[in-house]
Design a protein around this motif. Structure first.
Motif, mmCIF file in Angstrom:
data_model
loop_
_atom_site.group_PDB
_atom_site.id
_atom_site.type_symbol
_atom_site.label_atom_id
_atom_site.label_comp_id
_atom_site.label_asym_id
_atom_site.label_seq_id
_atom_site.Cartn_x
_atom_site.Cartn_y
_atom_site.Cartn_z
ATOM 1 N N PRO A 208 0.831 -1.220 0.000
ATOM 2 C CA PRO A 208 0.000 0.000 0.000
ATOM 3 C C PRO A 208 0.858 1.260 0.000
ATOM 4 C CG PRO A 208 -0.046 -1.086 2.149
ATOM 5 C CD PRO A 208 0.641 -2.031 1.220
ATOM 6 N N ARG A 209 0.454 2.214 -0.826
ATOM 7 C CA ARG A 209 1.186 3.477 -0.952
ATOM 8 C C ARG A 209 0.335 4.634 -0.440
ATOM 9 N NH1 ARG A 209 4.109 3.342 -6.953
ATOM 10 N NH2 ARG A 209 5.305 1.407 -6.620
ATOM 11 N N THR B 16 -1.749 7.936 -0.552
ATOM 12 C CA THR B 16 -2.552 8.479 -1.658
ATOM 13 C C THR B 16 -2.986 9.916 -1.439
ATOM 14 O OG1 THR B 16 -4.535 7.542 -0.631
ATOM 15 C CG2 THR B 16 -3.416 6.206 -2.309
ATOM 16 N N THR B 17 -2.873 10.417 -0.221
ATOM 17 C CA THR B 17 -3.312 11.783 0.056
ATOM 18 C C THR B 17 -2.129 12.649 0.456
ATOM 19 O OG1 THR B 17 -3.684 11.415 2.427
ATOM 20 C CG2 THR B 17 -5.491 10.833 0.915
ATOM 21 N N ASP C 161 -1.120 11.920 3.974
ATOM 22 C CA ASP C 161 -0.313 10.702 4.088
ATOM 23 C C ASP C 161 1.134 10.969 3.691
ATOM 24 O OD1 ASP C 161 -2.502 9.290 4.928
ATOM 25 O OD2 ASP C 161 -2.947 8.441 2.953
ATOM 26 N N ASP D 269 2.806 10.690 -10.311
ATOM 27 C CA ASP D 269 2.524 10.340 -8.927
ATOM 28 C C ASP D 269 3.539 11.021 -8.007
ATOM 29 O OD1 ASP D 269 2.107 9.204 -6.464
ATOM 30 O OD2 ASP D 269 2.085 7.137 -7.174
ATOM 31 N N PHE E 71 4.196 10.526 -4.954
ATOM 32 C CA PHE E 71 4.912 9.538 -4.146
ATOM 33 C C PHE E 71 6.145 9.033 -4.887
ATOM 34 C CE2 PHE E 71 5.509 4.910 -3.571
ATOM 35 C CZ PHE E 71 6.047 4.918 -2.298
#
Length: 763
Positions: free
Chosen positions: A419-420, A422-423, A426, A688, A690
């Protein structure tokens, strides 16, 4: 045997008692190795000979499991690469010509197992030993580095070992007056019970002052000088580094617990000055330091590298313990000792210099016209051997090699399903967790225990990308050194992992404006008796050698450290790579911190991809190791280095920081905190955030460019087809770091997170 005259195990006695049982297995020799010694000598060995062969045929000294693989370096080194070296593999340390009549010698070696048994002295004598290797080349030591690896940062035993190791490195180096300009600090569960203490040193010398280890010239005298010989270190590093730890993963048990050497940095400091004066006087024919295997190593290596034999009167060796046997004198690894070969006409001058520096010096032997190493004890022959069979013709093992059965599954278990965030919330929280994780947090707690600026020629030191020291105070010529290795990458793919270590060290050197010139290595692996470990080792050597050949920089030497495991648990394969670079004017070096020029533009050089196999994010957030490491493109690394060096030379760059562990977010935070400046970062749209912030793609550097130089620099990058993107601006008036659309942080908030971890763990 005792040392009384009638009970000495002489060659005559050994010949007359062929069936006497000997404890060769306890000394680490296998049945066939012991038989080979008997075949070489035509009799059983004496106690002293058995001691010599056992320490010199140990894994640490003989490289018996690695020789056939290390030969690959020679096969991949071109004549052009060899031309850069004045001394290479097989010497005490590599030496390269850096121009203007100057040469630099450098090397990294391991002192891993002693640093677990007795952390302070293990680390201290590791520093002392590598410094003497540099001294033996005719150089003045000018700086040290210390790549370190420990078990989990919050493990109780890590506290014990880390405190002792850091104190030992700092205590010895500080007392010598040598700046500690770089290294690494890595925590991983695989190093629990088996920490890695890799110590490196740089020395400077004039080209014509190079000295090598050989005993030439019949009638020349052999002089032992420095500290007295004692019982400390008998069976020390030469045996410790040739066996694995036993016990549980925490390392509670020990199969062997021999003595660890005891260091005296003040004796070594005087020994350095004494050696340098001896070199200036031109009265040294050959010289060798006494480290692992002590007199056994120094006498056999000097004799085998010369043009004759050697006779040694062992009872003349100055001792600091009573009742030592010949075997103990030969095996002792007491520190701060050197051995020189001197012409008879120069002996008096040699002794005068030693007396001036209050250094004990004793003539203990001479070069003979034969081909034997003969050692006597009170006129009785206790050693009579062909020296090459001790020093250079030990066992050579072709160990079984097998790709690990779980390697495919390991590579297939990539991080894509993890899981990465997303907000924006986060991502904001993730950045703070990442920069405060033990491997990414500030190493200041460690480096503040070292003197980084003693001698006044340190130009850059940790947390800069590489350390840099001035060599010539008239011209400002200097050298940079960086050491790197990501063991997780090497576990996933040892060939590519070794090349990534090379690429990162190469990039770190170039990021300071120095031109990468040569390589040293310290290859830390598990047991060579494990076919999977030997596969890792073989692949890593091929990766490193092929990478150096592609970049055109030679491996000048290094160290192999096997048996780094506790029970059946091996460490991550850790081939530490050190890259040395040269810069013709250190005043043009590139700092790591932003803010030296007002309103700097920030550019990201290189390509960012979705690459998280073996990443710090996967490790910190998920405890995950699997997948493939980042791609490595050595031609891109070469191009990137050329652009950085040109930017330094032409004054186009005001700061640079390579991207590696932790990705762009880590690099930006560090450069802002080091430069004490704010910045605004604009991430490219449609990508992205991230991936942009935390990917560990190789071949990337973030640079700060003065406004006046932005067009010239970007045009150079475009003309050379080096990808670049404008990612922000430095704001010296701001106390915030803003990632637009993601998060804003105060510098105080970032500094608390980055600098608070290690003090909280270890104070």
């Amino acid at each position: 045997m005792t040392t009384t005259e009638h009970l000495i195990d002489t060659v005559e006695h050994a010949t007359a008692t062929p069936d006497n049982a000997q404890p060769y297995r306890e000394l680490g020799l296998k049945d066939d190795e012991y038989q080979r010694i008997r075949d070489i000598l035509g009799r059983r060995p004496t106690d002293a000979e058995l001691a010599m062969y056992s320490v010199m045929w140990s894994e640490h000294c003989s490289y018996k499991s690695s020789k056939i693989h290390l030969a690959y370096f020679g096969r991949t080194t071109t004549d052009e690469m060899r031309a850069k070296m004045l001394a290479g593999i097989g010497e005490n340390a590599g030496v390269v010509d850096i121009g203007d009549g100057w040469a630099v010698t450098f090397k990294v070696e391991s002192h891993n197992h002693p640093s677990y048994v007795e952390p302070y002295q293990g680390a201290a004598t590791g520093v002392g030993g590598i410094v003497r290797d540099i001294m033996a080349m005719g150089a003045r030591p000018i700086a040290v580095v210390d790549p370190l690896r420990f078990g989990p940062a919050d493990a109780p035993d890590t506290r014990r070992v880390l405190h002792g190791v850091v104190a030992g490195v700092g205590g010895y180096g500080n007392c010598l007056g040598l700046p500690n300009i770089g290294g690494e600090l890595v925590f991983d569960a695989s190093y629990a019970g088996n920490p890695l203490l890799n110590a490196g040193c740089i020395g400077a010398l004039r080209v014509e002052d190079l000295h090598l280890a050989h005993a030439s010239g019949t009638g020349n005298k052999v002089i032992l000088f420095g500290a007295r010989t004692g019982l400390d270190g008998i069976g020390g590093v030469s045996v410790l580094a040739s066996d694995t730890f036993s016990g549980d993963e925490g390392g509670s048990g020990r199969k062997k617990l021999p003595s660890v050497q005891v260091g005296d940095p003040f004796t070594e400091k005087v020994l350095i000055e004494c050696c340098l004066e001896l070199y200036r006087e031109g009265i040294v024919v050959g010289i060798q330091d006494l480290g692992g295997a002590g007199l056994s190593c120094a006498t056999s290596e000097l004799a085998s590298a010369g043009d004759g034999g050697m006779h040694v009167w062992l009872d003349r060796v100055p001792l600091r313990a009573k009742g030592m046997t010949p075997a103990e004198v030969l095996s002792s690894e007491s520190q701060e000792r050197m051995m020189a070969v001197v012409k008879p006409s120069d002996v008096d001058a040699f002794m005068r210099v030693c007396k001036k520096w209050d250094v004990i010096a004793t003539e203990i032997g001479e070069v003979t016209d034969g081909d034997r190493l003969v050692i006597t004890w009170h006129d009785q022959v206790v050693v009579d051997v062909p020296p090459r069979t001790v020093a250079h013709e030990g066992p050579v093992y072709h160990r079984p090699i097998e790709r690990p059965a779980d390697q495919d599954a390991l590579q297939a278990n990539g991080p894509e399903s993890l899981p990465r965030p997303t907000t924006a919330e986060d991502l904001r929280a993730l950045l703070l967790r990442m920069i405060s994780s033990p491997n990414l947090a500030s190493k200041r707690w460690v480096t503040e225990q070292y003197d980084r600026y003693v001698r006044g020629n340190t130009v850059l030191a940790q947390p800069s990308d590489s350390g840099m020291v001035r060599v010539d105070e008239q011209t400002n010529r200097g050298v940079a050194l960086a050491t790197d290795c990501n063991g997780r990458f090497c576990k996933l793919d040892p060939y590519q992992g070794a090349q990534l270590a090379l690429a990162e060290a190469y990039r770190n050197v170039a990021s300071t404006g120095a031109t990468p010139l040569a390589v040293t290595d310290c290859l830390n692996f598990g047991s060579p008796e494990d076919p999977a470990v030997m596969w890792q080792f073989e692949q890593a050597i091929k990766g490193l050698a092929d990478g150096c050949a592609q970049l055109g920089i030679p491996v000048t030497g290094g160290n192999v450290s096997f048996y780094n495991q506790t029970g059946s648990t091996a460490i991550l394969p850790t081939p530490v790579v050190g890259v040395l670079g040269v810069i013709d004017d250190v005043t043009r070096r590139i700092p790591t911190g932003f803010g030296t020029e007002p309103g700097e533009t920030l550019l990201l050089l290189g390509d960012t991809r979705d690459e998280f196999g073996g990443s710090e994010w996967a490790h910190v957030e998920h405890g995950h190791l699997g997948g493939r490491p980042p791609q490595v493109d050595l031609e891109r690394e070469r191009l990137l280095a050329e652009v950085l060096v040109a930017g330094s030379r032409d004054g186009m760059l005001s700061a640079a920081h390579d991207l590696s562990d932790g990705g762009l977010a880590q690099a930006i935070v560090e450069s802002c905190l080091i430069g004490e400046t704010g910045a605004r970062i604009i991430l490219p749209e449609g990508v992205d955030p991230f991936v942009q912030l935390f990917s560990e793609s190789a071949g990337r550097v973030v640079v700060a460019v003065p406004r006046s130089e932005e067009l010239r620099f970007t045009e150079m990058c475009t003309a050379r087809e080096l990808p670049w993107v404008r990612i922000g601006v430095v704001d010296k008036e701001s106390t915030e770091l803003e990632f637009q659309g993601v998060a804003t942080y105060s510098l105080d908030e970032l500094r608390t997170a980055w600098e608070g971890t290690l003090p909280a763990l270890f104070d």
